[in-house]
Design an enzyme around this catalytic site. Structure first.
Site, PDB file in Angstrom:
ATOM      1  N   ARG A 128      15.221   2.225   3.429  1.00 38.60           N
ATOM      2  CA  ARG A 128      15.231   0.988   2.630  1.00 38.60           C
ATOM      3  C   ARG A 128      14.690  -0.180   3.470  1.00 38.60           C
ATOM      4  NH1 ARG A 128      20.105   1.326   0.247  1.00 38.60           N
ATOM      5  NH2 ARG A 128      21.123  -0.052   1.726  1.00 38.60           N
ATOM      6  N   SER A 129      13.608   0.107   4.227  1.00 35.99           N
ATOM      7  CA  SER A 129      12.983  -0.966   4.997  1.00 35.99           C
ATOM      8  C   SER A 129      12.367  -1.976   4.048  1.00 35.99           C
ATOM      9  CB  SER A 129      11.898  -0.390   5.906  1.00 35.99           C
ATOM     10  OG  SER A 129      10.805   0.040   5.124  1.00 35.99           O
ATOM     11  N   ASP A 168      19.998   4.359   2.955  1.00 40.74           N
ATOM     12  CA  ASP A 168      19.720   4.188   4.388  1.00 40.74           C
ATOM     13  C   ASP A 168      21.032   4.299   5.160  1.00 40.74           C
ATOM     14  OD1 ASP A 168      21.002   1.752   4.368  1.00 40.74           O
ATOM     15  OD2 ASP A 168      19.247   0.578   4.907  1.00 40.74           O
ATOM     16  N   ILE A 169      20.985   4.038   6.470  1.00 40.12           N
ATOM     17  CA  ILE A 169      22.188   4.258   7.274  1.00 40.12           C
ATOM     18  C   ILE A 169      23.343   3.344   6.858  1.00 40.12           C
ATOM     19  CG2 ILE A 169      21.227   5.317   9.353  1.00 40.12           C
ATOM     20  CD1 ILE A 169      21.056   2.446  10.547  1.00 40.12           C
ATOM     21  N   CYS A 227       0.797  -1.243   0.000  1.00 37.43           N
ATOM     22  CA  CYS A 227       0.000   0.000   0.000  1.00 37.43           C
ATOM     23  C   CYS A 227       0.822   1.283   0.000  1.00 37.43           C
ATOM     24  CB  CYS A 227      -0.958   0.000   1.188  1.00 37.43           C
ATOM     25  SG  CYS A 227      -2.148  -1.350   1.120  1.00 37.43           S
TER      26      CYS A 227
END
Lengths: 341, 341
Positions: free
Chosen positions: A192-193, A215-216, A157
């Protein structure tokens, strides 16, 4: 000569509400076409098992949006340990058309959350979180049932909400062929989960964009290669890269960092960029970004809920019609549902 | 009168090698019975994508054990980003009977590893890591195909290796009914990872034990309830509990903490306990534990490899026989494979 003392406002700020309204109109129209005579309102079963007040708030909004648009929303508060069994029951209930679960349930154990996600029946996975849906998304496969190609695969979603926003902003160029409409665009996605940032980077690259996923741990480049010749995106590490390299060359900056203190450095963003925030915190410095960006969408939550209902209608359209009398017209309407995707 | 100056040794130390030997005999015998005439050696395809020297070492041992016991072992070194596609190829290769992947591939992102696991074909999932296999294990369901019940569900290798060790140590009491043979036993499992500790605690509780599952976040109790009346385990948080409460009441202490410095506090272990280490580091203080424990198994790695081959034979036994001429006898042998489980 202009009389105003203010500088001309160059940044157009678009709210999620405006964009969601468009989508909800389409959802209601499509639902009316694909529903069989005498069938009741579609029902979304939502599971809350983490006691998270943000999730409760989100569930309330979802309930209101559902009810305003002709859907039932059944919120089920369950214990963490009972969640798997409760999902299995909902899989069997004929009146449940779609299932949503508010994650994280086990914040210290993302693998356990993945295990729970896989419990949802594929035909009720309105969030597009089942492995087969994710696999199809990453591989740029649109249908679940090749070669018949009548059942559209469900996209997650929040990433799909961002795609719909980019379509609304005309960053997707409708002059180009469907599937290639981001060709030529450079996009930075900060986050970037597994649930949001990575699928989003993949979707945008599959649609032709050059995507820097940040991301980190560093920067990765997602593209379909030179001349977007490949059918789906490839991923490449960009050693030594950071926002300093990505932001100045990006047409679009999308941020979803889930912390209150994080701010995208405005000074690195190029003049006239489009900026979208999908964090529940404000990742952009509002006043400053309006002096730099051409388009700014400060939040996406309401679009995400609209996409949730769109996915629910998609799941219904994927099912064979039950009543023989209706089946001709309904079957055709179901095949044609959201045909522009 | 005994002449020895040493105290009588009261602790029996059992090596993984001894226990594995027994299992490998059973594996070879079963393979001989279920193989069709003219079929070659079964093949295990092993994917190494993380450059981990421990995994390389483990793969070497696995290769040797395979080849010593009539199996082929095909080690495939691949790039992380290519792993999913390579697994999909192996799913299609007729000569591949089972697939193993050395995890973690994405150590900072366990959800991504779960995504990769779900790519392995169910009929080749020798590690028992697919959602359907895990779901059956947690729910104490032994077969994949009820009500026919000809295809046994695959259990994850390390947890099953610990079960096989507990059987060898006669902690499983063969006088009791199959499925209840740990009734009356109290077991502490230190580690609650999704891959090893949690499935192990569930398996032992499903077999009737009272299990304290301990990790840095606290203690959980896994049991089938008073009188083991439930068909599968329930989980309950034990607020305020720690090793101080669990170890003194445990008949069996099983530890799998993946750090070199961690040691189970010997002084808390009850006299005459059985101690099993499934970490690749030594979680027990060797000399001290031998003064306290009745049974001590310092490592499980070789048993895990034997169980891997056992699972591979199980996967072959799950398949229908291909040659009509063989099908009667082979089908019967396949149904009877590892019938004691």
């Amino acid at each position: 000569m202009m009389a105003s003392q203010d500088a001309v406002k160059t940044c157009r700020v678009l709210t999620a509400e405006t964009i969601a309204k468009n989508l909800l109109n389409e959802v209601r129209d499509t639902l009316a076409k694909i529903q069989e005579t005498g069938s009741g309102q579609p029902m979304l079963a939502a599971f809350l098992a983490n006691g998270d007040p943000h999730a409760e708030k989100y569930a309330e909004w979802s309930k209101k949006t559902c009810e305003d648009n002709g859907f039932k929303f059944d919120l089920r508060n369950v214990e963490k340990e009972a969640l798997e069994e409760e999902i299995m029951k909902a899989n069997e209930e004929e009146e449940v058309d779609g299932i949503i679960v508010y994650y994280p349930i086990f914040p210290k154990n993302p693998s356990h959350d993945k295990y729970v996600q896989e419990t949802v029946d594929l035909g009720k996975d309105v969030e597009g979180m089942r492995h087969q849906h994710l696999h199809n998304m990453y591989h740029n496969i649109r249908y679940l049932d090749p070669p018949e190609n009548r059942k559209k695969s469900i996209l997650p979603c929040t990433p799909l909400a961002v795609v719909k926003i980019l379509e609304y902003l005309q960053i997707y160029n409708p002059v180009l062929a469907a599937g290639n409409r981001l060709y030529g665009k450079t996009i930075t996605v900060i986050n970037r989960s597994e649930v949001n940032g990575r699928p989003l980077a993949a979707l945008l690259a599959n649609d032709g964009a050059t995507v820097y996923s940040v991301d980190i741990t560093g920067v990765q480049l997602f593209t379909r290669g030179q001349g977007i010749k490949k059918v789906r995106h490839q991923v490449e590490d960009k050693e030594g890269w950071g926002l300093e390299q990505c932001l100045p060359i990006s047409d679009v900056v999308i941020s979803g960092v889930p912390t209150e203190s994080y701010k995208v450095p405005t000074e690195l963003i190029r003049d006239g960029a489009a900026c979208i925030n999908f964090s529940s915190y404000k990742n952009f410095d509002g006043p400053a970004i309006k002096e730099k960006a051409a388009l700014y969408v400060p939040s996406v939550g309401k679009v995400t809920i609209a996409v949730l209902l769109r996915n629910l209608v998609r799941l219904i359209a994927n099912r064979p019609a039950k009543k023989p009398a209706d089946s001709g017209d309904i079957a055709q309407a179901r095949n044609e549902a959201f045909a522009d995707d």
